[in-house]
Motif scaffolding. Structure first.
Motif, PDB file in Angstrom:
ATOM      1  N   LEU A   1       1.052  -1.131  -0.462  1.00  0.00           N
ATOM      2  CA  LEU A   1       0.414  -0.284   0.146  1.00  0.00           C
ATOM      3  C   LEU A   1       1.143   1.302  -0.047  1.00  0.00           C
ATOM      4  CD1 LEU A   1      -2.836  -1.724   2.895  1.00  0.00           C
ATOM      5  CD2 LEU A   1      -3.221  -0.736  -0.139  1.00  0.00           C
ATOM      6  N   ALA A   2       2.263   1.574   0.446  1.00  0.00           N
ATOM      7  CA  ALA A   2       2.722   2.592   0.807  1.00  0.00           C
ATOM      8  C   ALA A   2       3.584   2.792  -0.306  1.00  0.00           C
ATOM      9  CB  ALA A   2       4.004   1.733   2.228  1.00  0.00           C
ATOM     10  N   SER A   3       3.739   1.281  -0.472  1.00  0.00           N
ATOM     11  CA  SER A   3       4.237   1.384  -2.547  1.00  0.00           C
ATOM     12  C   SER A   3       2.732   2.098  -3.526  1.00  0.00           C
ATOM     13  CB  SER A   3       4.938   0.332  -2.818  1.00  0.00           C
ATOM     14  OG  SER A   3       6.160  -0.828  -2.224  1.00  0.00           O
ATOM     15  N   SER A   4       2.567   2.171  -3.195  1.00  0.00           N
ATOM     16  CA  SER A   4       1.128   2.346  -4.350  1.00  0.00           C
ATOM     17  C   SER A   4       1.034   3.632  -4.481  1.00  0.00           C
ATOM     18  CB  SER A   4      -0.087   2.004  -3.700  1.00  0.00           C
ATOM     19  OG  SER A   4      -0.533   0.839  -4.021  1.00  0.00           O
ATOM     20  N   HIS A   5       0.896   5.153  -3.538  1.00  0.00           N
ATOM     21  CA  HIS A   5       0.635   5.921  -3.510  1.00  0.00           C
ATOM     22  C   HIS A   5       1.161   6.461  -2.678  1.00  0.00           C
ATOM     23  CE1 HIS A   5      -0.447  10.316  -4.754  1.00  0.00           C
ATOM     24  NE2 HIS A   5      -0.823   9.874  -6.170  1.00  0.00           N
ATOM     25  N   GLN A   6       1.137   7.803  -2.772  1.00  0.00           N
ATOM     26  CA  GLN A   6       2.447   8.917  -1.119  1.00  0.00           C
ATOM     27  C   GLN A   6       0.607   9.404  -0.012  1.00  0.00           C
ATOM     28  OE1 GLN A   6       4.261  12.552  -1.991  1.00  0.00           O
ATOM     29  NE2 GLN A   6       5.897  11.119  -3.359  1.00  0.00           N
ATOM     30  N   LYS A   7      -0.061   8.981  -1.176  1.00  0.00           N
ATOM     31  CA  LYS A   7      -1.838   9.358  -0.349  1.00  0.00           C
ATOM     32  C   LYS A   7      -2.202   8.047  -0.107  1.00  0.00           C
ATOM     33  CE  LYS A   7      -2.201  13.582  -1.211  1.00  0.00           C
ATOM     34  NZ  LYS A   7      -2.951  14.705  -0.006  1.00  0.00           N
ATOM     35  N   ILE A   8      -1.902   6.783  -0.283  1.00  0.00           N
ATOM     36  CA  ILE A   8      -2.397   5.838   0.660  1.00  0.00           C
ATOM     37  C   ILE A   8      -1.489   5.559   1.304  1.00  0.00           C
ATOM     38  CG2 ILE A   8      -2.309   2.927  -0.100  1.00  0.00           C
ATOM     39  CD1 ILE A   8      -3.053   4.060  -3.184  1.00  0.00           C
ATOM     40  N   ALA A   9      -0.580   5.657   1.282  1.00  0.00           N
ATOM     41  CA  ALA A   9       0.967   5.461   2.919  1.00  0.00           C
ATOM     42  C   ALA A   9      -0.531   6.258   4.177  1.00  0.00           C
ATOM     43  CB  ALA A   9       2.087   6.551   2.133  1.00  0.00           C
ATOM     44  N   GLN A  10      -0.325   8.110   3.618  1.00  0.00           N
ATOM     45  CA  GLN A  10      -0.917   8.137   4.682  1.00  0.00           C
ATOM     46  C   GLN A  10      -2.346   8.244   5.082  1.00  0.00           C
ATOM     47  OE1 GLN A  10      -2.245  12.478   3.550  1.00  0.00           O
ATOM     48  NE2 GLN A  10      -1.237  13.432   5.328  1.00  0.00           N
ATOM     49  N   VAL A  11      -2.912   7.320   4.515  1.00  0.00           N
ATOM     50  CA  VAL A  11      -4.386   7.150   4.606  1.00  0.00           C
ATOM     51  C   VAL A  11      -3.614   5.609   5.152  1.00  0.00           C
ATOM     52  CG1 VAL A  11      -6.923   5.821   3.860  1.00  0.00           C
ATOM     53  CG2 VAL A  11      -5.924   7.337   2.632  1.00  0.00           C
ATOM     54  N   CYS A  12      -3.258   4.266   4.560  1.00  0.00           N
ATOM     55  CA  CYS A  12      -2.649   3.558   5.729  1.00  0.00           C
ATOM     56  C   CYS A  12      -2.099   4.226   6.934  1.00  0.00           C
ATOM     57  CB  CYS A  12      -1.676   3.169   5.157  1.00  0.00           C
ATOM     58  SG  CYS A  12      -1.274   1.308   5.777  1.00  0.00           S
ATOM     59  N   SER A  13      -1.271   5.132   7.434  1.00  0.00           N
ATOM     60  CA  SER A  13      -1.163   5.268   8.771  1.00  0.00           C
ATOM     61  C   SER A  13      -2.352   5.487   9.181  1.00  0.00           C
ATOM     62  CB  SER A  13       0.329   6.752   8.317  1.00  0.00           C
ATOM     63  OG  SER A  13       0.923   6.009   7.493  1.00  0.00           O
ATOM     64  N   ILE A  14      -2.767   6.743   9.312  1.00  0.00           N
ATOM     65  CA  ILE A  14      -4.116   6.863   9.507  1.00  0.00           C
ATOM     66  C   ILE A  14      -5.266   5.646  10.339  1.00  0.00           C
ATOM     67  CG2 ILE A  14      -6.575   8.270   9.890  1.00  0.00           C
ATOM     68  CD1 ILE A  14      -4.795   9.921   7.627  1.00  0.00           C
ATOM     69  N   LEU A  15      -5.449   4.839   8.712  1.00  0.00           N
ATOM     70  CA  LEU A  15      -5.826   3.504   9.540  1.00  0.00           C
ATOM     71  C   LEU A  15      -5.570   2.547  11.025  1.00  0.00           C
ATOM     72  CD1 LEU A  15      -7.548   2.243   6.260  1.00  0.00           C
ATOM     73  CD2 LEU A  15      -8.574   3.436   7.899  1.00  0.00           C
ATOM     74  N   LEU A  16      -3.718   2.917  10.405  1.00  0.00           N
ATOM     75  CA  LEU A  16      -2.930   1.800  12.009  1.00  0.00           C
ATOM     76  C   LEU A  16      -3.015   2.325  12.921  1.00  0.00           C
ATOM     77  CD1 LEU A  16      -1.212  -0.308  12.643  1.00  0.00           C
ATOM     78  CD2 LEU A  16       1.006   1.246  11.883  1.00  0.00           C
ATOM     79  N   VAL A  17      -3.560   4.071  13.120  1.00  0.00           N
ATOM     80  CA  VAL A  17      -3.376   4.995  14.477  1.00  0.00           C
ATOM     81  C   VAL A  17      -4.858   4.707  14.803  1.00  0.00           C
ATOM     82  CG1 VAL A  17      -4.169   7.555  15.288  1.00  0.00           C
ATOM     83  CG2 VAL A  17      -1.707   6.946  13.538  1.00  0.00           C
ATOM     84  N   GLY A  18      -5.892   4.172  14.219  1.00  0.00           N
ATOM     85  CA  GLY A  18      -6.810   3.789  14.619  1.00  0.00           C
ATOM     86  C   GLY A  18      -6.559   2.306  14.774  1.00  0.00           C
ATOM     87  N   LEU A  19      -6.079   1.688  14.398  1.00  0.00           N
ATOM     88  CA  LEU A  19      -6.381   0.166  14.776  1.00  0.00           C
ATOM     89  C   LEU A  19      -5.319   0.258  16.359  1.00  0.00           C
ATOM     90  CD1 LEU A  19      -6.954  -2.824  14.259  1.00  0.00           C
ATOM     91  CD2 LEU A  19      -4.288  -2.782  13.151  1.00  0.00           C
ATOM     92  N   LEU A  20      -4.755   1.225  16.560  1.00  0.00           N
ATOM     93  CA  LEU A  20      -3.914   0.742  17.151  1.00  0.00           C
ATOM     94  C   LEU A  20      -5.002   1.303  19.056  1.00  0.00           C
ATOM     95  CD1 LEU A  20      -0.686   1.972  16.474  1.00  0.00           C
ATOM     96  CD2 LEU A  20      -0.824  -0.138  17.399  1.00  0.00           C
TER      97      LEU A  20
END
Length: 234
Positions: A110-129
Motif C-alpha cells: 500500500l505504501a508503494s502504491s501512492h503517497q496519499k495511500i501511505a498517509q491513509v494507511c498510517s491513519i488506519l494504523l493509528v485507529g487500529l492501535l
C-alpha cells in the motif's frame, strides 16, 4: 567554449546512478531493514510492532470466526499473548504468524502504491492501535508498549513529508516481514509450546511443518514484493 562532451558524460553518469538506485530500490530498503534489526535499541519498537500484528491477527481471526477477544498482552522482549474466547481454534492459531506476514506485505504494498495511500494507511494504523488500547488492553505494560507504537506512528504522520512517510512505511513493512520470517524459528526449541504446537495438536501435522510453511510464506511474500517493486520502477 563549454565542454559539451563533459556535460553529456555527467548527464549519463547521473542517469546511471538513478537507474541503479531505482532498479535495486527494494533490495536497498531490505538491507536497511536488516541493519535496523541489528541495532540494539532502535530495533525494539519494530519487534513490538511485529508482535502486535501477530497478536491482533489472532484476535481479528477470532472475531471473524465467531469468537471474541478477551485481552491482548505485549512484553518488552517482543513476545505477546492474545486471549480469545470461541471462534475457530485452527484459523486463530494459523493466523498469528500468517497475519504478521500479511500485515508486513500489505504495509509495503500500500505504501508503494501512492503517497496519499501511505498517509491513509498510517491513519488506519493509528485507529487500529487506539482501538486496541480502548477495547483489549488490560495491563499497564501493554498499555505502555502500544502507546509507544501509537506515538511513533503519529510522529511519522505529523513530522514526515508524504514522500518520506511513504519510504518509512515501506521499510516498516519490510521490518515486520523480516521479523515474521525469523519468529517462527523460535518455536523449534523442543518445548512444544505456541502456535505450531497448537496446530500440531489440532491437525496431527508436526510442528516443524507449520514452521516451514510460515517461513516459506514469508520468503515468498518477500520475493513477490521485490517483483512488484521492480515493475513499478520501469
Amino acid at each position: 567554449m563549454p565542454d559539451s562532451s563533459n556535460k553529456k558524460f555527467n548527464s549519463s553518469s547521473e542517469k546511471s546512478t538513478m537507474s541503479f538506485s531505482h532498479k535495486y530500490k527494494f533490495w536497498l530498503m531490505l538491507l536497511t531493514a536488516l541493519i535496523i534489526l541489528q541495532l540494539p535499541i532502535i530495533s525494539i519498537p519494530f519487534k513490538w510492532l511485529e508482535s502486535y500484528f501477530h497478536e491482533i491477527s489472532h484476535g481479528l481471526t477470532a472475531l471473524l470466526t465467531g469468537g471474541s477477544i478477551v485481552q491482548i498482552q505485549l512484553f518488552p522482549n517482543g513476545a505477546g499473548l492474545c486471549t480469545t474466547r470461541g471462534g475457530s481454534a485452527f484459523f486463530i492459531s494459523l493466523m498469528g504468524y500468517g497475519g504478521a506476514i500479511l500485515w508486513g506485505t500489505l504495509l509495503f504494498y500500500l505504501a508503494s502504491s501512492h503517497q496519499k495511500i501511505a498517509q491513509v494507511c498510517s491513519i488506519l494504523l493509528v485507529g487500529l492501535l487506539a482501538s486496541s488500547i480502548l477495547l483489549w488492553v488490560r495491563d499497564l505494560l501493554t498499555l505502555f508498549i502500544v502507546s509507544v507504537l501509537l506515538i511513533l506512528v503519529l510522529a511519522k504522520i505529523k513530522y514526515s513529508s508524504q514522500k518520506y512517510l511513504q519510504k518509512s512505511l515501506q521499510v516498516t513493512g519490510l521490518l515486520v516481514l523480516l521479523n515474521s520470517l525469523m519468529s517462527p524459528l523460535y518455536l523449534l526449541d523442543g518445548q512444544a509450546r505456541g502456535d505450531g504446537a497448537a496446530l500440531a495438536d489440532i491437525t496431527y501435522i508436526p510442528e516443524i511443518i507449520w514452521v516451514v510453511i510460515w517461513f516459506l510464506a514469508a520468503l515468498l511474500a518477500t520475493y513477490k514484493l521485490s517483483k512488484i517493486s521492480l515493475r513499478s520502477t520501469r
